[in-house]
Write an enzyme that holds these catalytic residues in place. Structure first.
Site, mmCIF file in Angstrom:
data_model
loop_
_atom_site.group_PDB
_atom_site.id
_atom_site.type_symbol
_atom_site.label_atom_id
_atom_site.label_comp_id
_atom_site.label_asym_id
_atom_site.label_seq_id
_atom_site.Cartn_x
_atom_site.Cartn_y
_atom_site.Cartn_z
ATOM 1 C CB THR A 29 -14.461 3.322 -56.484
ATOM 2 O OG1 THR A 29 -14.828 3.813 -57.657
ATOM 3 C CG2 THR A 29 -13.158 2.523 -56.252
ATOM 4 C CE LYS A 61 -12.559 3.199 -60.221
ATOM 5 N NZ LYS A 61 -12.932 4.441 -61.034
ATOM 6 C CE LYS A 66 -12.995 5.445 -52.639
ATOM 7 N NZ LYS A 66 -14.370 5.750 -52.815
HETATM 8 P P1 NAD Z 1 -19.126 12.898 -53.379
HETATM 9 O O1 NAD Z 1 -18.212 12.864 -52.098
HETATM 10 O O2 NAD Z 1 -19.066 14.051 -53.931
HETATM 11 O O3 NAD Z 1 -20.534 12.209 -53.507
HETATM 12 C C1 NAD Z 1 -21.011 11.482 -52.358
HETATM 13 C C2 NAD Z 1 -22.177 11.692 -51.820
HETATM 14 O O4 NAD Z 1 -22.787 10.813 -50.850
HETATM 15 C C3 NAD Z 1 -22.110 13.091 -51.234
HETATM 16 O O5 NAD Z 1 -22.911 14.064 -51.587
HETATM 17 C C4 NAD Z 1 -22.439 12.537 -49.679
HETATM 18 O O6 NAD Z 1 -23.244 13.737 -48.843
HETATM 19 C C5 NAD Z 1 -23.326 11.462 -49.720
HETATM 20 N N1 NAD Z 1 -23.515 10.618 -48.622
HETATM 21 C C6 NAD Z 1 -22.387 10.303 -47.639
HETATM 22 N N2 NAD Z 1 -22.781 9.405 -46.872
HETATM 23 C C7 NAD Z 1 -24.225 9.277 -47.237
HETATM 24 C C8 NAD Z 1 -25.381 8.623 -46.386
HETATM 25 N N3 NAD Z 1 -25.238 7.685 -45.384
HETATM 26 N N4 NAD Z 1 -26.579 8.368 -47.238
HETATM 27 C C9 NAD Z 1 -26.817 9.155 -48.247
HETATM 28 N N5 NAD Z 1 -26.021 9.881 -48.932
HETATM 29 C C10 NAD Z 1 -24.414 9.992 -48.121
HETATM 30 O O7 NAD Z 1 -18.163 11.927 -54.075
HETATM 31 P P2 NAD Z 1 -18.015 11.500 -55.658
HETATM 32 O O8 NAD Z 1 -17.040 12.177 -56.317
HETATM 33 O O9 NAD Z 1 -19.527 11.702 -56.170
HETATM 34 O O10 NAD Z 1 -17.832 9.976 -55.761
HETATM 35 C C11 NAD Z 1 -18.594 8.949 -55.347
HETATM 36 C C12 NAD Z 1 -17.969 7.565 -55.729
HETATM 37 O O11 NAD Z 1 -17.619 7.396 -57.068
HETATM 38 C C13 NAD Z 1 -16.657 7.261 -54.679
HETATM 39 O O12 NAD Z 1 -16.898 5.754 -54.646
HETATM 40 C C14 NAD Z 1 -15.444 7.487 -55.765
HETATM 41 O O13 NAD Z 1 -14.440 6.771 -55.528
HETATM 42 C C15 NAD Z 1 -16.038 7.250 -57.217
HETATM 43 N N6 NAD Z 1 -15.486 7.719 -58.204
HETATM 44 C C16 NAD Z 1 -15.440 9.154 -58.415
HETATM 45 C C17 NAD Z 1 -14.950 9.451 -59.457
HETATM 46 C C18 NAD Z 1 -14.855 11.332 -59.590
HETATM 47 O O14 NAD Z 1 -14.063 11.749 -60.552
HETATM 48 N N7 NAD Z 1 -15.098 12.086 -58.584
HETATM 49 C C19 NAD Z 1 -14.707 9.051 -60.716
HETATM 50 C C20 NAD Z 1 -14.996 7.562 -60.393
HETATM 51 C C21 NAD Z 1 -15.638 6.825 -59.260
#
Ligand code: NAD
Length: 290
Positions: A87, A162, A237
């Site tokens: 997102t 979204k 966010k």
């Molecule tokens: P998270 O922080 O758990 O996971 C993100 C991952 O990306 C981490 O493991 C981090 O180490 C990795 N990362 C960061 N920079 C990087 C790079 N340069 N190269 C490779 N990896 C890198 O976040 P999440 O909860 O998994 O959410 C991910 C996305 O999904 C976000 O955009 C969030 O808004 C969206 N989202 C989350 C949820 C939820 O409930 N958690 C629901 C819908 C959407």
């Protein structure tokens, strides 16, 4: 398919595991890899993208998305799909799409709804922006990781859908919580309020499926001391993204703006950080009009 998966955090890891379970070859990359079970890892994002039919990204924000896209586009095969499920802001999505197209790669933005539970169960909903060709190529992956994929139009339209959805969600949760707290003060029993509203014109997903009042309606985070669920800071966010998009498009969104202000106050000035976004109800319970 051969899939590169960049960003194996709370959402990415269970999504990648579902693809593995379905027989796809998955090569992952993450800058802070946690316990990754059976997922094979590459030494860099660019390496994970080599020879992949589809590169999936599940990253925290638009700046990181742009930097990762820049790296993987250098090694991806012409005609492969760059599928972003993060997102992020519309500007980042659209500029990544332009870069991808210039490199002969098919860009798709497909943010999800359904949270960590949906990612684990393979029941996410994907809101998809991009070409018909890209949607068709990614469709079987959406079917593995989710229960529904809606093609919303050109690149960026997935993100647009979204943030519109989550602006409605945030605002609706606030007014549902306000109404419960007001009903308490008016002497109206909560169960009665639920019975009426959930079958009347005030019904909504927040009331009927995710009721913020403990012990009322189907089980939700309110029944688990408001542990997320969907954390209030993630709502901040998404509401920020919605207001950024509203600025960009010159759209008048006073309720979305107010919802953002309230969630920011709750997370940064009060005790909302780390709590589910339905914890707005105990917040309103403690307050009076002045
Ligand atoms: P998270 O922080 O758990 O996971 C993100 C991952 O990306 C981490 O493991 C981090 O180490 C990795 N990362 C960061 N920079 C990087 C790079 N340069 N190269 C490779 N990896 C890198 O976040 P999440 O909860 O998994 O959410 C991910 C996305 O999904 C976000 O955009 C969030 O808004 C969206 N989202 C989350 C949820 C939820 O409930 N958690 C629901 C819908 C959407």
């Amino acid at each position: 398919m051969k899939i590169g998966f960049i960003g194996l955090g709370n959402m990415g890891k269970p999504m990648a595991l579902n693809l593995l379970k379905d027989g796809h070859e998955v090569i992952g990359f993450d800058t802070f890899p946690a316990d990754l079970d059976d997922i094979s890892m590459a030494g860099s994002a660019a390496d994970a993208a080599i020879g992949a039919d589809v590169v999936i990204m599940m990253l925290p924000n638009g700046a990181i998305l742009q930097s990762v896209a820049d790296q993987v586009l250098k090694t991806m095969t012409t005609g492969a799909v760059l599928l972003d499920c993060s997102t992020v802001d519309l500007d980042s999505t659209r500029s990544v799409a332009k870069l991808a197209e210039a490199a002969g790669i098919i860009p798709i933005d497909a943010p999800v709804s359904g949270g960590i539970g949906g990612a684990t169960a393979g029941t996410l909903t994907f809101m998809v922006g991009g070409s018909d060709e890209g949607f068709a190529k990614a469709k079987s992956l959406f079917d593995t990781m989710g229960q529904k994929a809606v093609h919303c139009g050109a690149s960026g339209n997935g993100q647009a859908a979204k943030i519109c959805n989550n602006m409605i969600l945030g605002a609706t949760m606030i007014v549902t919580c306000e109404a419960f707290a007001m009903a308490d003060k008016l002497g109206l029993d909560r169960q009665t309020m639920f019975d009426v509203v959930s079958t009347s014109s005030g019904y909504s997903w927040t009331m009927n499926a995710y009721c913020p009042a403990p012990g009322i309606g189907p089980t939700s985070p309110s029944d688990n001391e408001y542990k997320p669920g969907f954390a209030s800071e993630l709502m901040v966010k998404d509401l920020r993204l919605s207001q950024q998009a509203a600025e960009m498009a010159d759209a008048d969104t006073p309720i979305g703006q107010m919802a953002l202000k309230l969630y920011e106050q709750f997370v940064f000035d009060e005790d909302g950080n780390g709590k589910d976004f339905s914890a707005m109800l105990p917040r309103f319970e403690k307050r009076s009009r002045r």
